[in-house]
Design an enzyme around this catalytic site. Structure first.
Site, short mmCIF file in Angstrom:
data_model
loop_
_atom_site.label_atom_id
_atom_site.label_comp_id
_atom_site.label_asym_id
_atom_site.label_seq_id
_atom_site.Cartn_x
_atom_site.Cartn_y
_atom_site.Cartn_z
N LYS A 174 -2.10 -1.49 8.03
CA LYS A 174 -2.14 -1.93 9.43
C LYS A 174 -1.02 -1.27 10.22
CE LYS A 174 -3.56 -4.69 12.73
NZ LYS A 174 -4.75 -4.13 13.38
N ASN A 213 10.88 -1.23 2.41
CA ASN A 213 9.81 -0.69 3.23
C ASN A 213 10.34 0.59 3.87
OD1 ASN A 213 7.74 -0.18 4.98
ND2 ASN A 213 8.08 -1.97 6.27
N GLY A 214 9.60 1.68 3.81
CA GLY A 214 10.06 2.93 4.42
C GLY A 214 10.31 3.99 3.37
N CYS A 217 3.69 -1.90 3.43
CA CYS A 217 4.71 -2.64 2.70
C CYS A 217 5.13 -3.87 3.50
CB CYS A 217 5.96 -1.83 2.41
SG CYS A 217 5.68 -0.36 1.44
N GLU A 235 -14.23 6.02 18.61
CA GLU A 235 -13.77 4.74 18.08
C GLU A 235 -14.86 4.09 17.22
OE1 GLU A 235 -11.23 3.18 17.53
OE2 GLU A 235 -11.67 1.05 17.48
N TRP A 247 2.82 -0.31 -0.47
CA TRP A 247 1.83 0.74 -0.20
C TRP A 247 2.48 2.01 -0.70
CZ3 TRP A 247 1.05 5.30 2.51
CH2 TRP A 247 -0.27 5.63 2.82
N ARG A 259 -0.96 -5.87 6.24
CA ARG A 259 -0.29 -4.60 6.52
C ARG A 259 -0.81 -3.48 5.61
NH1 ARG A 259 4.43 -4.98 9.39
NH2 ARG A 259 5.35 -3.21 8.32
N HIS A 300 -23.23 22.48 19.54
CA HIS A 300 -22.35 23.50 18.97
C HIS A 300 -21.98 23.21 17.52
CE1 HIS A 300 -22.04 25.25 22.94
NE2 HIS A 300 -21.84 24.03 23.41
N LYS A 349 -14.25 3.16 13.38
CA LYS A 349 -14.43 1.80 12.88
C LYS A 349 -15.37 1.80 11.68
CE LYS A 349 -11.94 -0.31 14.15
NZ LYS A 349 -10.97 0.14 15.10
N GLU A 365 -13.77 3.53 8.55
CA GLU A 365 -12.62 2.89 7.92
C GLU A 365 -12.98 1.60 7.17
OE1 GLU A 365 -9.33 2.21 10.63
OE2 GLU A 365 -10.58 1.25 12.12
C1 G6P Z 1 -3.27 2.26 11.51
C2 G6P Z 1 -4.19 1.08 11.75
C3 G6P Z 1 -5.02 1.34 13.01
C4 G6P Z 1 -4.12 1.62 14.19
C5 G6P Z 1 -3.12 2.74 13.90
C6 G6P Z 1 -2.03 2.81 14.96
O1 G6P Z 1 -4.01 3.38 11.18
O2 G6P Z 1 -5.04 0.89 10.64
O3 G6P Z 1 -5.83 0.20 13.28
O4 G6P Z 1 -4.90 1.97 15.29
O5 G6P Z 1 -2.46 2.52 12.66
O6 G6P Z 1 -1.27 1.64 14.88
P1 G6P Z 1 -0.49 1.00 16.08
O7 G6P Z 1 0.14 -0.23 15.51
O8 G6P Z 1 0.54 2.02 16.52
O9 G6P Z 1 -1.46 0.71 17.17
#
Ligand code: G6P
Length: 607
Positions: free
Chosen positions: A602, A98-99, A2, A479, A74, A27, A502, A483, A486
């Site tokens: 984000k 937002n929230g 949001c 990671e 969102w 975001r 395993h 990546k 996502e």
């Molecule tokens: C979301 C974002 C990620 C990020 C995570 C933690 O899932 O899409 O890219 O790593 O939040 O966010 P932060 O702002 O706490 O690093």
């Protein structure tokens, strides 16, 4: 998640609101809307989906007015539809939010009992209805806002537009971020300085429980009924800084910024003359630290996992690394003299913040590694180690992650020096390896075409991809898999190479590519055995290694990316860049929305 914008000015405000919403797209959102006052009446345009749909709505039915609010939503309560898109309004009050209003059901029951009719499925509507009820009871807007703040539970940021009141715009925050922007003959309110960047650099960051009344010539900020002052700062952001430059996507731009931002970050932590690590003064002595608890979400959590290897090996400190959403509810006992390190790009991830608060309740000292220095996580920490990544817009974290790794390695070195577990010679060797990192990362960026080819020819054609790594390459494998899934929506899993036998080995056939992250380090030979096990089962191997590793295993791989030979301690930073490019080009080949992948946000400001 949001985004909020509000503007009170003299020029038509709808195009400006839309421009600001574009800055907030990063975001993550699934509907959007704006409301303005037209001849004193609240008028709204809202649309499901991307901003382009709202843009079309506005083209069909333009909106006048010089005061207004806008929102990217969102969905939490109520599906993403036009009906649930913000602004949510009654005839007197329009709200963007937002929230989450945690006590919305209690409030809604009360308001319904008063005879009020709700038009949406959102929790937000209780705010609009509550304020309306107070205004109808003849309270002033200020009285209504102060009273509403006393009734609302949860974490939220709000902007409020009132019918018939062209002269004021209101806002409030508890938990979620909100900033006020000071313009020339106009005032702004927005989720962050990025949204305000096209209009002004002069901002005040609101604190928890602040509420604000904006007028054309300034604003008044309150806590309860008391007026408070908040410093006006230069955000340092310009509209251009947040553009894509010559790149097709923010993510690619941010991948390419890594040599520069790692360099910027190192500059503030390594003394160029002595090459010694230089941390800001910390409110604890590394020698007295009993345990380090690291906590974060998403990619930032994987930075914690890498750092666990560093703190344990270099500083001989016991470290637990834990996803914040689990840690906060498990109520683990934490020892006296412990330090909790929270890692976050945005500094507003709600689970990370809650995990920190839990650690605080257990008398831990809070240290945070954050990219947004004004954020809630930074503010609630006893000490902050900033990453200097600059604004990160692509939802998938790239440069924030590698700068987090940089800061965490520097911190582990500082801890090791203080505890006498790292010698001056080791420190010098590792700081040299770090100082060379920007150049080495540049070198990896030079492998872009190879990464693209492998991504297109191998990864993008797969339904499932496995990433393997051992030691500090294990979190890099995690990671890499994160990546890929996502942004390309290809199912991917990261696994500790030794665990493959395993379970995941059952998946391996010629259709499942296996990306092996294997710098020549102390566990290389062990990973090599796992590599052979995949090979023996017909798996398609993509090997990320250095020249020595390629000489040993390259001929067995379907594809090999040869990365610079570096001290194995810094390898996670370097190898991450390669997995980022693999994911980016796989997503590009799949034609997905790289910068704003479906369903993702984000900044995750809800639990
Ligand atoms: C979301 C974002 C990620 C990020 C995570 C933690 O899932 O899409 O890219 O790593 O939040 O966010 P932060 O702002 O706490 O690093």
């Amino acid at each position: 998640m949001c985004g909020i914008i509000g503007i009170i000015g003299k020029a038509p405000v709808a195009p400006l609101l839309l421009e600001a919403l574009k800055r907030l797209e990063y975001r993550g959102y699934d509907s959007a809307g704006i409301a303005t006052l037209v001849n004193g009446r609240i008028e709204r345009r809202r649309a499901e989906g991307k901003l382009v749909n709202l843009d079309h709505r506005l083209a069909e039915e333009p909106l006048g007015g010089t005061i207004g609010i806008g929102h990217t939503r969102w969905a939490t309560h109520g599906k993403p539809s036009e009906r649930n898109a913000h602004p949510i309004a009654t005839s007197r009050v329009a709200v963007v939010h937002n929230g989450i209003i945690e006590n919305f059901q209690v409030l809604k029951d009360e308001l319904v009992a008063e005879g009020r009719r709700f038009d949406s499925d959102t929790d937000t509507e209780v705010v609009a209805q509550l304020l309306t009820s107070y205004l109808e009871a003849k309270m002033s807007p200020e009285e209504a806002m102060a009273k509403a703040m006393g009734r609302l539970r949860g974490a939220f940021a709000l902007a409020v537009l009132l019918s018939g009141r062209e002269d004021i715009l209101m806002g409030a925050r508890r938990g979620s971020s909100l900033a006020v922007g000071y313009g020339d003959g106009a005032m702004y309110i927005g989720t962050d300085a990025l949204a305000l960047a096209p209009f002004t650099k002069r901002v005040s960051y609101l604190r928890d429980n602040d509420w604000v009344v904006l007028r054309l010539d300034g604003c008044k900020i309150y806590q309860g009924h008391t007026e408070v002052t908040r410093e006006i700062r230069d955000s340092g952001l310009s509209g251009e800084m947040t553009g894509k430059g010559n790149h097709q996507h923010y993510m690619l731009k941010e991948i390419h910024e890594q040599p520069a931002v790692i360099g910027d970050t190192l500059q503030s932590y390594i003394d160029p003359a002595t090459r010694a690590v230089r941390l800001p003064e910390l409110p604890f002595d590394w020698n007295a630290v009993s345990r380090v608890t690291m906590t974060a979400c998403g990619t930032a959590f994987y930075a914690c996992l890498v750092a666990k290897y560093w703190f344990e090996a270099l500083a001989r400190l016991p470290v637990e690394a834990e996803v914040a959403s689990e840690f906060r509810y498990r109520e683990p006992p934490l020892p006296a003299g412990g330090v909790c390190i929270a890692v976050s790009q945005s500094g507003e991830t709600v689970d990370t913040l809650a995990a920190m608060r839990y650690a605080k309740s257990q008398n831990q000292t809070l240290l945070s590694v954050v990219n947004v220095p004004e954020s809630a996580i930074a503010r609630e920490s006893d000490a902050v180690l900033p990453t200097l990544a600059g604004p990160e817009i692509g939802v998938a974290s790239t440069k924030a992650f590698t700068t987090q790794l940089t800061v965490l390695l520097v911190a582990a070195l500082a801890a090791g020096r203080a505890r006498g577990t790292v010698t001056a010679a080791q420190e010098e060797g590792l700081t040299r390896a770090l100082i060379e990192m920007p150049e080495q990362v540049n070198d990896v960026l030079g492998r872009e075409e190879e990464c693209r080819r492998i991504a297109v020819d191998i990864l993008a054609k797969a339904r499932d991809v496995l990433y393997l790594g051992r030691g500090s390459s294990f979190p890099v494998a995690l990671e890499g898999a994160l990546k890929l899934k996502e942004i390309s929506y290809i199912h991917a899993e990261g696994y500790a190479a030794g665990e493959m036998k395993h379970g995941p080995i059952a998946l391996i056939d010629e259709h499942v590519p296996v990306v092996v992250v294997a710098p020549s380090d102390s566990v290389f030979e062990k990973t090599a055995s796992n590599f052979e096990q995949v090979k023996a089962r017909g798996g398609k191997l993509v090997l990320l290694t250095d020249a020595a590793g390629a000489a040993r295993l390259g001929s067995h791989a379907a594809a090999t990316i040869v990365l610079p030979t570096v001290d194995p301690v810094v390898a996670p930073i370097l190898y991450t860049v390669a997995v980022q490019m693999l994911a980016y080009y796989a997503a590009l080949a799949k034609g997905t929305d790289v910068d704003q992948p479906r369903n993702l946000a984000k900044s995750v400001t809800v639990e």
